[in-house]
Design an enzyme around this catalytic site. Sequence first.
Site, PDB file in Angstrom:
ATOM      1  N   TYR A 160       1.032  -1.276   0.035  1.00 33.90           N
ATOM      2  CA  TYR A 160      -0.227   0.035  -0.073  1.00 33.90           C
ATOM      3  C   TYR A 160       0.864   1.187   0.096  1.00 33.90           C
ATOM      4  CZ  TYR A 160      -4.519  -2.248   0.264  1.00 33.90           C
ATOM      5  OH  TYR A 160      -5.520  -3.111  -0.097  1.00 33.90           O
ATOM      6  N   GLY A 184       3.131   4.171  -1.332  1.00 34.67           N
ATOM      7  CA  GLY A 184       3.382   4.730  -2.695  1.00 34.67           C
ATOM      8  C   GLY A 184       2.291   4.704  -3.488  1.00 34.67           C
ATOM      9  N   GLY A 203      -0.607   3.582  -5.705  1.00 36.25           N
ATOM     10  CA  GLY A 203      -1.354   2.221  -5.900  1.00 36.25           C
ATOM     11  C   GLY A 203      -1.598   1.687  -4.580  1.00 36.25           C
ATOM     12  N   HIS A 241      -3.998   5.596   5.293  1.00 39.17           N
ATOM     13  CA  HIS A 241      -3.795   6.911   4.545  1.00 39.17           C
ATOM     14  C   HIS A 241      -4.469   6.838   3.536  1.00 39.17           C
ATOM     15  CE1 HIS A 241      -1.150   9.782   2.742  1.00 39.17           C
ATOM     16  NE2 HIS A 241      -1.191  10.450   3.849  1.00 39.17           N
ATOM     17  N   ASP A 242      -4.435   5.844   2.738  1.00 32.16           N
ATOM     18  CA  ASP A 242      -5.063   5.827   1.375  1.00 32.16           C
ATOM     19  C   ASP A 242      -6.703   6.233   1.613  1.00 32.16           C
ATOM     20  OD1 ASP A 242      -2.822   5.349  -0.256  1.00 32.16           O
ATOM     21  OD2 ASP A 242      -3.220   3.165  -0.641  1.00 32.16           O
ATOM     22  N   ASP A 257      -2.415  13.290   6.423  1.00 33.96           N
ATOM     23  CA  ASP A 257      -1.100  13.201   6.409  1.00 33.96           C
ATOM     24  C   ASP A 257      -0.389  13.202   7.742  1.00 33.96           C
ATOM     25  OD1 ASP A 257      -1.019  13.164   3.517  1.00 33.96           O
ATOM     26  OD2 ASP A 257      -0.143  15.041   3.095  1.00 33.96           O
TER      27      ASP A 257
END
Length: 159
Positions: A52, A54, A56, A72-73, A133
């Site tokens: 997960y 980076g 994509g 985070h995504d 973030d």
Amino acid sequence: MNFLVVIVTTVSLAGAASAGEIQNLYQFGKMVMCLGNLNVLEGLEYNGYGCYCGRGGKGTPLDDTDRCCKQHDECYERATDEMGCWSIETYATTYDYTKSKVSGKCTIKCKLESDYSRFTIRKKCKAFICECDRIGAQCFADKRSTFNRSLISYTKDKC
């Protein structure tokens, strides 16, 4: 030395990102390094880590560090789904925050939506993405003991 760190970070990110994305990634990277007490090379090791971290993300997170990236995504997804932020904003917006170090420990405080100038465009998204973030960077710091060097530059096809 700080100038060299900025150049190395920017050049490393430039190959895969737009100008706005570079600035946002730079801000996130600065949070990761501050909260985790990491140098720039250690901070860059998160890019491409596991399934997960980076660009994509798919499959099952491989450890708690990778789970931080998944969370985070998901926070960025909430920014678009619930907060009305544009998809590009999650990667390209810049935001305001303050950082301080007390007794060697870094703290980050994102500027609240209400603290931005009334002339600031998309302040709700700026504040929300900053929190995504900050929480992500704090998760990395809290889970640093789970960081597994064998998952750096992990092949996403295995996920």
